[in-house]
Scaffold this motif. Sequence first.
Motif, mmCIF file in Angstrom:
data_model
loop_
_atom_site.group_PDB
_atom_site.id
_atom_site.type_symbol
_atom_site.label_atom_id
_atom_site.label_comp_id
_atom_site.label_asym_id
_atom_site.label_seq_id
_atom_site.Cartn_x
_atom_site.Cartn_y
_atom_site.Cartn_z
ATOM 1 N N ASN A 123 0.817 0.603 -4.254
ATOM 2 C CA ASN A 123 -0.141 -0.421 -4.683
ATOM 3 C C ASN A 123 -1.451 0.248 -5.107
ATOM 4 O O ASN A 123 -1.760 1.380 -4.714
ATOM 5 C CB ASN A 123 -0.394 -1.440 -3.581
ATOM 6 N N THR A 124 -2.193 -0.440 -5.914
ATOM 7 C CA THR A 124 -3.529 -0.015 -6.340
ATOM 8 C C THR A 124 -4.510 -1.149 -6.050
ATOM 9 O O THR A 124 -4.127 -2.325 -6.020
ATOM 10 C CB THR A 124 -3.552 0.317 -7.839
ATOM 11 N N ALA A 125 -5.752 -0.776 -5.824
ATOM 12 C CA ALA A 125 -6.811 -1.748 -5.550
ATOM 13 C C ALA A 125 -7.849 -1.667 -6.670
ATOM 14 O O ALA A 125 -8.145 -0.586 -7.189
ATOM 15 C CB ALA A 125 -7.459 -1.483 -4.195
ATOM 16 N N LYS A 126 -8.410 -2.823 -7.016
ATOM 17 C CA LYS A 126 -9.352 -2.887 -8.126
ATOM 18 C C LYS A 126 -10.469 -3.863 -7.798
ATOM 19 O O LYS A 126 -10.233 -4.920 -7.196
ATOM 20 C CB LYS A 126 -8.611 -3.319 -9.392
ATOM 21 N N PHE A 152 -5.494 -6.634 -5.954
ATOM 22 C CA PHE A 152 -4.596 -5.510 -5.696
ATOM 23 C C PHE A 152 -3.320 -5.750 -6.498
ATOM 24 O O PHE A 152 -2.916 -6.885 -6.771
ATOM 25 C CB PHE A 152 -4.289 -5.350 -4.201
ATOM 26 N N ARG A 153 -2.680 -4.664 -6.864
ATOM 27 C CA ARG A 153 -1.441 -4.708 -7.638
ATOM 28 C C ARG A 153 -0.386 -3.903 -6.898
ATOM 29 O O ARG A 153 -0.595 -2.736 -6.567
ATOM 30 C CB ARG A 153 -1.648 -4.156 -9.035
ATOM 31 N N VAL A 154 0.766 -4.560 -6.639
ATOM 32 C CA VAL A 154 1.875 -3.926 -5.916
ATOM 33 C C VAL A 154 2.994 -3.642 -6.910
ATOM 34 O O VAL A 154 3.312 -4.480 -7.764
ATOM 35 C CB VAL A 154 2.379 -4.828 -4.773
ATOM 36 N N GLU A 248 0.291 -8.985 -9.141
ATOM 37 C CA GLU A 248 -1.134 -8.816 -8.815
ATOM 38 C C GLU A 248 -1.635 -10.076 -8.121
ATOM 39 O O GLU A 248 -1.344 -11.195 -8.538
ATOM 40 C CB GLU A 248 -1.938 -8.552 -10.086
ATOM 41 N N ARG A 249 -2.422 -9.885 -7.051
ATOM 42 C CA ARG A 249 -2.995 -10.993 -6.307
ATOM 43 C C ARG A 249 -4.429 -10.648 -5.920
ATOM 44 O O ARG A 249 -4.851 -9.481 -5.934
ATOM 45 C CB ARG A 249 -2.170 -11.281 -5.042
ATOM 46 N N LYS A 250 -5.168 -11.693 -5.581
ATOM 47 C CA LYS A 250 -6.549 -11.515 -5.136
ATOM 48 C C LYS A 250 -6.568 -11.168 -3.650
ATOM 49 O O LYS A 250 -5.765 -11.688 -2.880
ATOM 50 C CB LYS A 250 -7.341 -12.794 -5.353
ATOM 51 N N GLY A 251 -7.515 -10.311 -3.260
ATOM 52 C CA GLY A 251 -7.650 -9.953 -1.859
ATOM 53 C C GLY A 251 -8.413 -8.657 -1.698
ATOM 54 O O GLY A 251 -8.383 -7.794 -2.582
ATOM 55 N N ARG A 353 -2.741 -1.616 1.130
ATOM 56 C CA ARG A 353 -4.067 -1.112 1.485
ATOM 57 C C ARG A 353 -5.034 -1.364 0.327
ATOM 58 O O ARG A 353 -4.757 -1.005 -0.819
ATOM 59 C CB ARG A 353 -3.998 0.378 1.806
ATOM 60 N N CYS A 354 -6.136 -2.001 0.703
ATOM 61 C CA CYS A 354 -7.197 -2.254 -0.277
ATOM 62 C C CYS A 354 -8.422 -1.388 -0.022
ATOM 63 O O CYS A 354 -9.441 -1.531 -0.724
ATOM 64 C CB CYS A 354 -7.613 -3.730 -0.233
ATOM 65 N N ASP A 355 -8.335 -0.498 0.963
ATOM 66 C CA ASP A 355 -9.467 0.367 1.266
ATOM 67 C C ASP A 355 -9.382 1.696 0.539
ATOM 68 O O ASP A 355 -10.256 2.556 0.698
ATOM 69 C CB ASP A 355 -9.557 0.611 2.775
ATOM 70 N N VAL A 356 -8.335 1.873 -0.282
ATOM 71 C CA VAL A 356 -8.214 3.066 -1.109
ATOM 72 C C VAL A 356 -7.843 2.617 -2.519
ATOM 73 O O VAL A 356 -7.320 1.516 -2.732
ATOM 74 C CB VAL A 356 -7.145 4.036 -0.559
ATOM 75 N N ALA A 357 -8.133 3.486 -3.481
ATOM 76 C CA ALA A 357 -7.869 3.109 -4.870
ATOM 77 C C ALA A 357 -6.373 2.990 -5.144
ATOM 78 O O ALA A 357 -5.930 2.108 -5.897
ATOM 79 C CB ALA A 357 -8.511 4.120 -5.819
#
Length: 481
Positions: A123-126, A152-154, A248-251, A353-357
């Motif tokens: 996953n990636t976080a944005k 975030f995108r899984v 992709e979802r919000k969070g 994980r949303c605490d890493v890119a």
Amino acid sequence: MRVPAGYHQSPTPAPPPQARRGPGPMIGQQQNSHQQMTAQQYAAQQNAAIQEREMAKRRARKPTDKTIPEAVEEIVENAKTYKELREMERRYDAAIMRKRLDIQDAVNRNHKNEKTMRIFVSNTAKDQPWQASDRPLDENAFDFDTGQIPTFRVKIEGRLLDDDEADAAEQDPDSDLGLGHKSDAAPAPEKRKFSHFFKSIVVELDRSRDLHPDSNTIEWRKQSPNTQPATSALGLNGPAEFDGFEFERKGDDNIMCTIKLVRDETPDRFKLSEPLANLLDTKEDTRAGIVMKIWEYVRANNLQDPDERRMINCNAQMRAIFNNDRLYFPQIPELTLSHIHPLEPITINYLIRCDVASNVSPEVFDVTVYTDDPMRYKLASIIQSPAYGNTLREISALDDSIAVLVQAINHSNSKRAFWKSMADDPAEFVKKWVSSQKRDLDTLCGEAPGKMVEEEEVKRASLWKDKIAESVYLMLNKRQG
């Protein structure tokens, strides 16, 4: 009943109509919607029937015998070689037919090869709050929102772990001999992608429904085969296979998700109950495979009834599963229904994980999938090859030519036997030939055996017998003098 004077009889009320209980209303004869054939159509139909009859007569007259009689073998030396070739051809035909049946059986059996599908989850976080630290907020602003929505995108992707050398050996057993590739080799089967092996993919996000009431379940389902003809008729193609599934979802919080993969297999495989799995030493199989393994178990343990071969005498293990001492083998597929269950979906737990890119799961998930045997495509191409039909037509034409030649040989042999018999003993030959002709004439005229064809003519011929003999004697003496 007599009515007194001055009174008027009221009409008798009609009975109330009753519902019709018989068959429906009679329907008049409908006019035939088909128009009569015109004279040209009728003539064309008659001509087609005549041509069909002529073709049937021609086929009936076509010679089919390709056997040379033994009398010819004594005269012609090559006839023995022809007989040996016919015997060799018969053996080749039997071997080719047997091989084609074996190939057809192998294609219909649809043997599957086990492959390993390796699944990766990442996953990636944005636009997360920690990612906006380089853009300081205005301390005089009333709203401290950055104006960006954290998402975030899984991504779920998988690929087959192919053994190139093993695949090459399966497709071409002689590949290690360096003989080169044939120009008419069957094309290699298409590599299947990740979505081909699954009916559906469901991702469930483990987060509060109060804060996120929607979009907590992401689902993908493969298009049903029953709807594909309809979409094709509308000019729409079904979804193409893919190697990766993304959403992709919000969070902005780390959350757990559960990924469920439902396998798509043809034919369907089922999970066996624990007693049946222990008996057959397998946990899952197709229905045909289960019946085959039961048959192998019965044969290995000699449980088949010696008198009635379709009956099975159950041992203790089978008696505990089927609750019967004897089983009728054709009922095995029905009896196993209560011991098979649909396969459970493959479950994968993953922490988003949303605490890493970007984050990649430290684990990889290997799933056993079943693919078509590469040899099946090659065998099917042999059976469906158009060259085989052309070869059969050429062989059929050669067989017809051989039959015509053999018929001519038989006619020539009959002529030779006729003239040879006449040359060896003309008098006896003429006598037998006249007798044969007489019998044929009796048969054609319907006369009973033993009766003369024309008795009056025979009597008159007897009067001229002595005179003819005397005339022949004088003619021969005159030639000698």
